[in-house]
Enzyme design. Sequence first.
Site, mmCIF file in Angstrom:
data_model
loop_
_atom_site.group_PDB
_atom_site.id
_atom_site.type_symbol
_atom_site.label_atom_id
_atom_site.label_comp_id
_atom_site.label_asym_id
_atom_site.label_seq_id
_atom_site.Cartn_x
_atom_site.Cartn_y
_atom_site.Cartn_z
ATOM 1 N N ASP A 168 79.501 71.986 -3.554
ATOM 2 C CA ASP A 168 80.190 73.272 -3.723
ATOM 3 C C ASP A 168 80.181 74.067 -2.413
ATOM 4 O OD1 ASP A 168 81.607 75.193 -5.187
ATOM 5 O OD2 ASP A 168 79.777 76.230 -5.818
ATOM 6 N N GLY A 194 74.211 83.650 -11.140
ATOM 7 C CA GLY A 194 73.566 84.872 -11.612
ATOM 8 C C GLY A 194 73.502 85.916 -10.521
ATOM 9 N N VAL A 195 72.693 86.954 -10.772
ATOM 10 C CA VAL A 195 72.616 88.077 -9.840
ATOM 11 C C VAL A 195 71.737 87.704 -8.644
ATOM 12 C CG1 VAL A 195 72.073 90.531 -9.615
ATOM 13 C CG2 VAL A 195 72.805 89.620 -11.817
ATOM 14 N N ILE A 233 72.456 92.424 -4.140
ATOM 15 C CA ILE A 233 73.395 92.198 -3.032
ATOM 16 C C ILE A 233 74.628 91.411 -3.446
ATOM 17 C CG2 ILE A 233 71.887 92.523 -1.034
ATOM 18 C CD1 ILE A 233 71.237 89.595 -1.007
ATOM 19 N N GLU A 268 76.846 88.824 -6.699
ATOM 20 C CA GLU A 268 76.864 87.952 -7.867
ATOM 21 C C GLU A 268 77.042 86.543 -7.329
ATOM 22 O OE1 GLU A 268 76.793 89.762 -10.521
ATOM 23 O OE2 GLU A 268 77.774 91.677 -10.103
#
Length: 297
Positions: free
Chosen positions: A128, A16-17, A10, A12
């Site tokens: 973040d 990571g993925v 779905i 990046e």
Amino acid sequence: MEDYTKIEKIGEGTYGVVYKGRHKTTGQVVTMKKIRLESEEEGVPSTAIREISLLKELRHPNIVSLQDVLMQDSRLYLIFEFLSMDLKKYLDSIPPGQYMDSSLVKSYLYQILQGIVFCHSRRVLHRDLKPQNLLIDDKGTIKLADFGLARAFGIPIRVYTHEVVTLWYRSPEVLLGSARYSTPVDIWSIGTIFAELATKKPLFHGDSEIDQLFRIFRALGTPNNEVWPEVESLQDYKNTFPKWKPGSLASHVKNLDENGLDLLSKMLIYDPAKRISGKMALNHPYFNDLDNQIKKM
């Protein structure tokens, strides 16, 4: 990992993925984040595993819950509850000339603050926050994702796909290289997100650290030791910075009432020691007319 099957990729993420997956026995749909670490050879640092394990304790209606931490072939997989929509996608889906309903802006901001207060009370920072890691469901709930990952893994300068990690929501103390920072960094980020909820546009969209700082300075004035004690001794502060005078936030953020602008200005105070706390923000008059259902969550 044998308990889960991947349904589809779905996106990046920062680390990571990201896959949509399903638990094989319960059928529960989950988000699976494969963490790609800089030093693949050495495997996952034990400090990261310790940090991540602590995050499983963060249970709150406005925090995306971390359900499992799995290792496979020295890769780390984090299993989270699944939500299909993030705030950025939602803002992008609002037709031109239309804006988010002001009561929804208020509700989302209140919930984001509830999530942050919960984590801050447990000494966990986010560091973040951005619209991409605020996830929403169809019942009007918003949840903060990726809490504590910055501390476990660090914030990379670039995503592993070489996309630059956004600076738009980063606080001035971080941009100026302060070695010591705390919970106010998240409050600054939430302030910039508050403005974006109202206008659909990022408040300060710089394309480099210096451009980011200068956009903030143009709007709020260039900070000095008078407004922010010791700012001039921060690592990346330069006496050669142009000296902009403070402007008015109202000219940048059109769709907020007086109380909204007052709260926003308190979230965007330069001096982290004077910036409003999450707890104080929840008690601001801006939220006086908020539905009690949301306050009880």
